[in-house]
Each structure stands twice: as C-alpha cells, then as structure tokens.
Design a protein around this motif. Structure first.
Motif, short mmCIF file in Angstrom:
data_model
loop_
_atom_site.label_atom_id
_atom_site.label_comp_id
_atom_site.label_asym_id
_atom_site.label_seq_id
_atom_site.Cartn_x
_atom_site.Cartn_y
_atom_site.Cartn_z
N ALA A 138 0.85 -1.19 0.00
CA ALA A 138 0.00 0.00 0.00
C ALA A 138 0.88 1.23 0.00
O ALA A 138 1.97 1.22 0.55
CB ALA A 138 -0.91 -0.01 1.23
N ILE A 140 1.04 4.58 1.55
CA ILE A 140 0.41 5.21 2.70
C ILE A 140 0.69 6.71 2.70
O ILE A 140 1.77 7.14 2.31
CB ILE A 140 0.96 4.60 4.01
N THR A 169 16.37 8.82 -2.28
CA THR A 169 16.35 7.39 -1.99
C THR A 169 15.30 7.04 -0.93
O THR A 169 15.11 7.78 0.02
CB THR A 169 17.75 6.92 -1.55
N GLY A 170 14.62 5.92 -1.15
CA GLY A 170 13.67 5.43 -0.14
C GLY A 170 12.35 6.17 -0.06
O GLY A 170 11.61 6.02 0.91
N GLY A 172 9.86 5.81 -2.24
CA GLY A 172 8.75 5.03 -2.78
C GLY A 172 8.61 5.05 -4.29
O GLY A 172 7.53 4.79 -4.82
N LYS A 173 9.70 5.31 -4.99
CA LYS A 173 9.62 5.42 -6.46
C LYS A 173 9.19 4.11 -7.11
O LYS A 173 8.35 4.10 -8.01
CB LYS A 173 10.98 5.87 -7.04
N GLU A 174 9.74 3.02 -6.60
CA GLU A 174 9.37 1.74 -7.20
C GLU A 174 7.90 1.41 -6.95
O GLU A 174 7.20 0.89 -7.82
CB GLU A 174 10.27 0.66 -6.61
N LEU A 175 7.46 1.75 -5.76
CA LEU A 175 6.05 1.53 -5.42
C LEU A 175 5.13 2.30 -6.37
O LEU A 175 4.10 1.79 -6.83
CB LEU A 175 5.86 2.02 -3.98
N ARG A 357 12.06 4.27 3.62
CA ARG A 357 12.77 3.01 3.86
C ARG A 357 13.42 3.03 5.24
O ARG A 357 13.39 2.04 5.97
CB ARG A 357 13.83 2.77 2.78
N GLU A 360 10.84 2.66 7.95
CA GLU A 360 10.41 1.27 7.99
C GLU A 360 11.40 0.44 8.83
O GLU A 360 10.99 -0.35 9.68
CB GLU A 360 10.36 0.76 6.53
N1 LIG Z 1 4.10 5.89 0.88
C1 LIG Z 1 4.54 4.68 1.26
N2 LIG Z 1 3.71 3.84 1.90
C2 LIG Z 1 4.13 2.63 2.31
N3 LIG Z 1 5.35 2.15 2.09
C3 LIG Z 1 6.22 2.94 1.43
C4 LIG Z 1 5.85 4.23 0.97
N4 LIG Z 1 6.92 4.77 0.35
C5 LIG Z 1 7.90 3.86 0.42
N5 LIG Z 1 7.49 2.74 1.06
C6 LIG Z 1 8.31 1.57 1.36
O1 LIG Z 1 9.65 2.03 1.55
C7 LIG Z 1 10.59 1.16 0.94
C8 LIG Z 1 11.37 1.93 -0.11
O2 LIG Z 1 10.53 2.25 -1.20
P1 LIG Z 1 11.03 2.16 -2.72
O3 LIG Z 1 11.90 0.96 -2.92
O4 LIG Z 1 9.86 2.31 -3.59
O5 LIG Z 1 11.95 3.48 -2.74
P2 LIG Z 1 12.79 4.13 -3.93
O6 LIG Z 1 12.34 5.53 -4.03
O7 LIG Z 1 12.69 3.27 -5.14
O8 LIG Z 1 14.26 4.12 -3.31
P3 LIG Z 1 15.70 4.05 -4.06
O9 LIG Z 1 15.93 5.35 -4.74
O10 LIG Z 1 16.65 3.85 -2.93
O11 LIG Z 1 15.63 2.90 -5.01
C9 LIG Z 1 9.78 0.02 0.36
O12 LIG Z 1 9.77 -1.03 1.28
C10 LIG Z 1 8.40 0.60 0.18
O13 LIG Z 1 7.43 -0.40 0.26
#
Ligand SMILES: Nc1ncnc2c1ncn2[C@@H]1O[C@H](COP(=O)(O)OP(=O)(O)OP(=O)(O)O)[C@@H](O)[C@H]1O
Ligand SMILES: [Mg+2]
Length: 472
Positions: A138, A140, A169-170, A172-175, A357, A360
């Motif tokens: 989700a 959030i 970083t961290g 939520g871009k992948e999400l 991240r 978390e």
């Molecule tokens: N808004 C959110 N709600 C819930 N979980 C989140 C949210 N944003 C990030 N997360 C969680 O935080 C962690 C990092 O997210 P993600 O991998 O998408 O970051 P990223 O932006 O791709 O980071 P990086 O640049 O380091 O690759 C994951 O476990 C993700 O599920």
C-alpha cells in the motif's frame, strides 16, 4: 513459500531438481507431460514455470506460446539441451522470460528463478493507494503532497505516456511505478524492471536491446533484449540517471522511433513498450555536468512525478509508522503492539535522510526491541541513536582511507583501491551470511551478487556457512 511448476519428462532429472529447489525453500509441483503441465499452469497460480523443451504431449515451445497467450504475466523459464539455443531464443520471443542450456549449474537455475519470482511479485502484488491494507502493498499517506501524487497516478496511468519518477532514496519510487502499471490498461501485460545501476556498463546495452550472435566477444548466440521482451507491456528503467552516454543515445532513439536494433544488427524491430523511469539523481545537475543528455531528459520527463522527502510530509509519519508496525507484527506472528504517542512525536521530528525506507527499518527494530510490550519513546530513541552510529564509523573510515592513501603516496601500496575492497570484503560477506543464518541465496540477494559469486567468495575467504549456521 514461492511455488514452482516443473515440467520435465525425465523422472530422475525432475526428482533431483525438485530436491534442490525444495532445499532452497520453494514448493515444487512436477508435471511429466507438456499438455498436463499446461493444464496445471492454467489452473493454478505459480510464481514461475520451469519447462523442458522436449516433452510428450506438447512441446516446450508450443507450451510457452499457449501459456503466454493465456497468462501473459506468468514467468516461464525454458530448459533446453545444448545446441538448440536458437529454439531458446524463439522461446523468449514467444514469451519465456529466460532460458537455461543443459547441463547447467543449480546456481544458474536458482538465480533465474529468484529473479522470475521477484518479477512475478512486482506484477501481481497489488498496490493500494492511501489505504493501509496488510494483504498487499500500500502507498500510505494522506498529506497534501501524497494526495497530489495519487491524482497524478490516476491521470497518467491509463495513457501510454513515458513517466519519470523522481525523488530521493527510499521515497517510494518503485512503489509508484508499480501503482502506475497496475492501474494502466497494460496491467494484464508484462512489467519488466531493469535496474540500470546494477548492470555493468558493458552488458547493459545488450540487456536492453539484445544482440546478434558474434556482436562482440562472448556473444555466442543471439539474445533478445528487455525492450523486445516487454513488447505490448511496460518497461521500468530504474536508476536511469546512471546510464552511460552511449546507452543514453540509444535509449533516446528508441523512445523517439519506437524501434530497436539488436547489437550487431542493422535491422530495426518495432517495439510497443510503455516506459517508466526512475532516478534519485538530480538530473538538471547531471545535465550541467554533461553527464546526462538534455534531449533524453526532455523525452523522459513528459510527465514527471516527484516524491518529496519524508521530512517534508511529516504528517504522514504516524500513519506510516502504524502501518509498518502492523505489517511486521503480522510477519512475526505477533499481536501488533501499541505505540506511545511520545514515540510517534519523536519519530515525526527526525530528519529521515533515508526517507520511508529508513522509517520502515527503525520501526521494525523498535518493535523487536519492545516486544511483546508497547513501543515507548525510549525504544524509538535507542534505535535512532544506534542508527546514528555510522557517523562515528564514518570517522573511522576516513582515518582508514587517509592512512591507506598516505601509504600509497609513499609507494608502500600500489593498489589502494583493490586493497580497500580486499580489506572490507570479508566483513561484508561474513556479516551477510551470518545475518542470513547461512542461507547463501538470501545473502547473495542482499549483496546483489549471484549465488555463484557468493559461494566463490565464501570459499575464498574461508567462511563456512554451515559453521555459521550452528553458531546461531
Ligand atoms: N508511501 C509509502 N507507503 C508505504 N510504504 C512505502 C511508501 N513509500 C515507500 N514505502 C516503502 O519504503 C521502501 C522503499 O521504497 P522504494 O523501494 O519504492 O523506494 P525508492 O524511491 O525506489 O528508493 P531508491 O531510490 O533507494 O531505489 C519500500 O519497502 C516501500 O514499500
Ligand atoms: Mg528504487
């Protein structure tokens, strides 16, 4: 437990593969006929289907074609005998995500299966927006910033527009990339993710665009690139800011013309692929430094979704913290503990350089520290204080590097870089294998190395995982 369907008519091969895969933590079903395997794969949900090429009932190639037509998101790995690589390539075109040429090492199979399972998760685990559901991922947060992002996702998802997802970083871009994909009209087609920073420059072009046999030394057979594989679907180019100049040029051309050329070929292949890209880098700065092409930046950033750092949406922190507590409690089979409001307020006031991240991780550690009781302010403070330690370690690192460089200046050391890696590597591998309770596949995944490499290093460094397992 990830589920694997193994379609293999040779009973002894099937049994031995089943044994090693079970030992790796997979649940394995076996089908001895092609038609039988197809029926099962249609009926049940497997994380990955591994099939032999020559099979009674229905051949592997035909099986790949039919299964891919029925379930385009089902990862399929084809095993083929030596000498039939052309067929294997045919199979990737038909929808297999990869192939293995017999005889292969168990480690090669583990690596392919692990990556197929990861991609099946990306495709199938739904992402909910704004709703704290525990049975799926989700996103959030109800801050104004996040609400704007949900709207943005809704607006672009249904189009085929290229989207650039930015943010530190961290955040939520992948999400977000997964959410866009799942809400797009390509949601029933493949989603293929490529981490551009994780693949060595020399291999990245061939990974993306494929190559012909003999295109370069070591190109023993043709390879279909990710663009061609993602035809009809979505390609997620993560860490796009790390592309080298050459690959940037080629990517630009593909985005403009929607056609690719495999390395070593003049022929154009049309590809219908929706591209999502992400980076934590400041691309404007990279353009200034002549590290990133401006024209490519314009192409990619038709639609941009920018995730703010967590500290700028601190009002989301209570909800995020509670969500992570519930998730981890559930994972550990515990009742979700209560949290002191003071602990939440404390978390809300942290700078969070590692963003969501980091939050978390902190929440998970606080939960482990507090269990089975409520998470108090002290617990939160303790975990944060521990996380601040790398700053002290950083000084130790600086001193180490200074000494190494001083010795290099004096000519006592001629390979400072290699020396540093050699000095730190044992610690990295030994901590990883200990933390993974001796599970090499897991440790390898954390370090981003193959299992093969993991095994080599453990042997080379004299680390015996079995002993570590007993230490625990
Ligand atoms: N808004 C959110 N709600 C819930 N979980 C989140 C949210 N944003 C990030 N997360 C969680 O935080 C962690 C990092 O997210 P993600 O991998 O998408 O970051 P990223 O932006 O791709 O980071 P990086 O640049 O380091 O690759 C994951 O476990 C993700 O599920
Ligand atoms: Mg990421």
């Amino acid at each position: 437990m990830p589920k694997v369907l193994l379609i293999e008519d040779d009973a002894s091969t099937a049994a031995s593969l089943q044994k090693v895969l079970s030992a790796e933590g997979y649940e394995v079903d076996i089908a001895a006929r092609g038609d039988d395997g197809l029926a099962r794969a249609r009926e049940h949900n497997y994380n990955v289907v591994v099939t032999d090429l020559r099979l009674p009932g229905l051949g592997g190639l035909e099986l790949v074609a039919q299964l891919h037509a029925a379930k385009p998101k089902q990862p399929i790995i084809l095993m083929t005998a030596h000498g039939s690589t052309e067929t294997a390539i045919e199979a990737t075109k038909l929808g297999a995500c990869d192939y293995l040429v017999k005889p292969f090492e168990a480690d090669e199979l583990f690596d392919l299966i692990a990556s197929a399972v990861a991609s099946s998760r990306l495709m199938s685990e739904p992402v909910d927006m704004g709703e704290a559901r525990l049975d799926c991922s989700a996103i959030i947060g109800n801050s104004r910033a996040m609400q704007a992002i949900y709207k943005e996702i809704g607006r672009v998802a249904a189009t085929s527009a290229t989207v650039l997802i930015r943010g530190p970083t961290g955040t939520g871009k992948e999400l977000i990339a997964r959410a866009i994909y799942q809400h797009s009209d390509r949601a029933d087609k493949p989603f293929i993710a490529v981490n551009c920073a994780a693949i060595p420059d020399a291999l990245l072009e061939s990974e993306l665009f494929g190559h012909e046999r003999g295109a370069f030394t070591g190109a023993q057979s043709r390879r279909i690139g990710r663009f061609e594989q993602a035809h009809g679907g979505t390609l997620f180019l993560d860490e796009i800011g790390d592309l080298n100049a050459n690959t940037q040029g080629k990517l630009l051309r593909v985005l403009q013309e929607r056609r690719i050329q495999r390395l070593g070929s003049q022929a154009d292949v049309a590809v219908d692929v929706r591209v999502l890209a992400a980076t934590h880098r400041d691309l404007e700065e990279a353009i200034q430094e002549k590290e990133f092409r401006q024209d490519l930046f314009y192409r990619l950033s038709v639609v941009t979704i920018a995730l703010p750092p967590l500290a700028r949406r601190a009002e989301d922190i209570p909800q995020l913290a509670k969500y992570f507590i519930q998730r981890y409690a559930r994972e550990l089979g515990l009742q979700a503990p209560a949290v002191q409001p003071e602990a939440i307020a404390f978390l809300q006031n942290q700078p969070w350089p590692g963003n969501v991240r980091e939050l978390e991780n902190v929440v998970r550690q606080a939960l482990l520290l507090a269990r089975p009781f409520a998470i108090s302010l002290e617990h939160a403070q303790q975990v944060i204080a521990k996380a601040a330690q790398p700053a002290a370690d950083h000084q130790a690192h600086a001193a180490y590097v200074a000494e190494l460089l001083a010795r290099a200046q004096k000519g006592e050391v001629q390979d400072a870089y290699a020396r540093m890696i050699a000095d730190l590597e044992p610690e990295l591998f030994s901590q990883a294998i200990r933390l993974a309770h001796g599970n090499q596949a897991k440790a390898a995944r954390w370090l981003g190395v193959t299992r093969l490499k993991m095994r080599e290093k453990l042997a080379q460094l004299g680390l015996h995982p079995a002993q570590n397992e007993q230490d625990e």
